[in-house]
Motif scaffolding. Structure first.
Motif, PDB file in Angstrom:
ATOM      1  N   THR A 123       0.305  -1.660  -0.128  1.00 14.88           N
ATOM      2  CA  THR A 123       0.169   0.008   0.038  1.00 14.88           C
ATOM      3  C   THR A 123       1.086   1.871  -0.327  1.00 14.88           C
ATOM      4  OG1 THR A 123      -2.021  -1.147   1.179  1.00 14.88           O
ATOM      5  CG2 THR A 123      -2.243   1.104   1.316  1.00 14.88           C
ATOM      6  N   TYR A 126       2.035   1.711  -4.055  1.00 16.63           N
ATOM      7  CA  TYR A 126       1.027   1.841  -4.610  1.00 16.63           C
ATOM      8  C   TYR A 126       0.554   2.419  -4.643  1.00 16.63           C
ATOM      9  CZ  TYR A 126       3.511  -1.959  -7.079  1.00 16.63           C
ATOM     10  OH  TYR A 126       4.132  -2.687  -8.140  1.00 16.63           O
ATOM     11  N   ALA A 127       0.292   3.390  -3.224  1.00 13.95           N
ATOM     12  CA  ALA A 127      -1.256   4.498  -3.278  1.00 13.95           C
ATOM     13  C   ALA A 127      -0.384   5.666  -3.841  1.00 13.95           C
ATOM     14  CB  ALA A 127      -0.866   4.530  -1.293  1.00 13.95           C
ATOM     15  N   PRO A 128      -1.480   6.261  -4.164  1.00 10.76           N
ATOM     16  CA  PRO A 128      -1.750   7.623  -5.150  1.00 10.76           C
ATOM     17  C   PRO A 128      -0.144   9.074  -4.669  1.00 10.76           C
ATOM     18  CG  PRO A 128      -3.408   6.982  -4.560  1.00 10.76           C
ATOM     19  CD  PRO A 128      -3.055   5.958  -3.970  1.00 10.76           C
ATOM     20  N   ASN A 129      -0.083   8.543  -3.334  1.00  8.55           N
ATOM     21  CA  ASN A 129       1.697   9.735  -3.170  1.00  8.55           C
ATOM     22  C   ASN A 129       2.148   8.177  -2.672  1.00  8.55           C
ATOM     23  OD1 ASN A 129       0.303   7.906  -1.014  1.00  8.55           O
ATOM     24  ND2 ASN A 129       0.226  10.253   0.757  1.00  8.55           N
ATOM     25  N   GLY A 133       3.235   4.797  -6.874  1.00 13.49           N
ATOM     26  CA  GLY A 133       1.629   5.634  -6.869  1.00 13.49           C
ATOM     27  C   GLY A 133       1.760   7.120  -7.520  1.00 13.49           C
ATOM     28  N   ALA A 137       0.091   7.951 -11.259  1.00 13.73           N
ATOM     29  CA  ALA A 137      -1.202   8.629 -10.655  1.00 13.73           C
ATOM     30  C   ALA A 137      -1.332   9.688 -11.782  1.00 13.73           C
ATOM     31  CB  ALA A 137      -0.926   9.532  -9.380  1.00 13.73           C
ATOM     32  N   LYS A 142      -3.848   3.779 -11.708  1.00 13.60           N
ATOM     33  CA  LYS A 142      -4.833   3.612  -9.794  1.00 13.60           C
ATOM     34  C   LYS A 142      -4.614   1.774  -9.869  1.00 13.60           C
ATOM     35  CE  LYS A 142      -6.923   5.045  -5.928  1.00 13.60           C
ATOM     36  NZ  LYS A 142      -8.822   5.622  -5.731  1.00 13.60           N
ATOM     37  N   THR A 146      -7.745  -0.414  -5.397  1.00 14.92           N
ATOM     38  CA  THR A 146      -8.742  -0.683  -6.749  1.00 14.92           C
ATOM     39  C   THR A 146      -8.319  -3.048  -6.562  1.00 14.92           C
ATOM     40  OG1 THR A 146      -6.960  -0.631  -8.242  1.00 14.92           O
ATOM     41  CG2 THR A 146      -8.173   1.137  -7.504  1.00 14.92           C
TER      42      THR A 146
END
Length: 285
Positions: A123, A126-129, A133, A137, A142, A146
């Protein structure tokens, strides 16, 4: 002495090691205690619901979608692991290079690493931040929160099953077989498809089945990266926990029974294909 019938088939092969009856009895008793009794309890509990109640619970849209996410993501992750797991096993077996032993040891890390730690680490990446990730982005990609995040987590936990299943069989394939095929005029594709893959197919199917089974039942690494949104990224094991927390035991039992039936059917088909491949190519007979 081996026992034979009038038709001449042999009940069991004689062995120099005694204790067949005792070993078989202990094995069946342990299997019954650890596996059959719990599964029988689940089947009995499901049958007590009645078919109408059972199928009404099983046909719930949220349940169907959770099962689809669990089995679909596990199947896709197992396919990816078959491709890259066989490739990784090939590199570890056929080549000698600096750091090979380190890479070989790293393959087993998902076995030892707590699944919750793996989920948190994935996480974070690969999180947006996250480190990865943040670069995906801007491209509109994303991963975390998901179904693709679920696939990534299942690839992580399932890769060792394929590598460790295929690697010993690959080590038994003599290089002289490949050299003989090349001497007889076979190109690289023909050598791989007609010489190597038939011998590896039973092991590849076994690794696929193990990775699939692990992926279907995976929980700890998935719930952190999935986002757990109903009808989007909610897996069946999590839905079972939710139903239990709601004290909705019939619904939890129905979902568990469905997972058991689907898993058994899929693994049975894979084992049948594996047995056919052994007979077809004469390996492991």
């Amino acid at each position: 002495m081996a026992l034979t019938s009038d038709r001449g088939w042999q009940f069991r092969q004689p062995s120099v090691i005694p204790g067949f009856g005792l070993a078989l009895g202990v094995t069946l008793s342990w299997l019954t205690l650890i596996v059959l009794i719990p599964l029988s309890g689940l089947a009995w509990r499901s049958s007590s619901l009645g078919w109408q109640t059972f199928w009404s619970l099983a046909a719930d849209p949220r349940t169907v979608h959770a099962l689809w996410i669990s089995f679909g993501c596990a199947f896709l992750a197992a396919l990816v692991n078959v491709v890259f797991g066989v490739l990784l096993a090939w590199v570890l077996v056929r080549y000698r290079f600096p750091g090979r032993r380190i890479i070989d040891a790293m393959v087993d890390l998902p076995f030892a690493l707590p699944t919750a730690v793996a989920g948190i680490a994935l996480t974070t990446l690969y999180a947006p931040n996250g480190w990865i990730g943040a670069h995906l982005a801007p491209l509109g990609i994303k991963i975390a929160f998901t179904p693709w995040g679920i696939v990534m987590a299942l690839i992580f936990v399932g890769l060792p099953f394929v590598v460790r299943t295929v690697q010993p069989i690959m080590e038994e394939i003599d290089r002289e077989v490949e050299e003989a095929a090349a001497t007889l005029g076979a190109n690289r594709f023909q050598t791989v498809s007609r010489i190597l893959l038939p011998g590896l197919l039973p092991a590849v199917l076994t690794g696929f089945a193990l990775a699939l089974a692990r992926g279907v039942g995976e929980y700890g690494s998935v719930i952190f990266i999935a986002g757990n949104l109903p009808y989007v990224s909610e897996i069946a094991p999590l839905l079972i926990v939710i139903r239990l927390e709601e004290f909705n035991y019939p619904a939890a039992t129905a979902i568990a029974a469905l997972m058991l039936m689907i898993s058994f059917a899929m693994l049975l088909v894979i084992n049948l294909i594996q047995a056919w491949s052994r007979r077809r190519y004469g390996y492991g007979a």
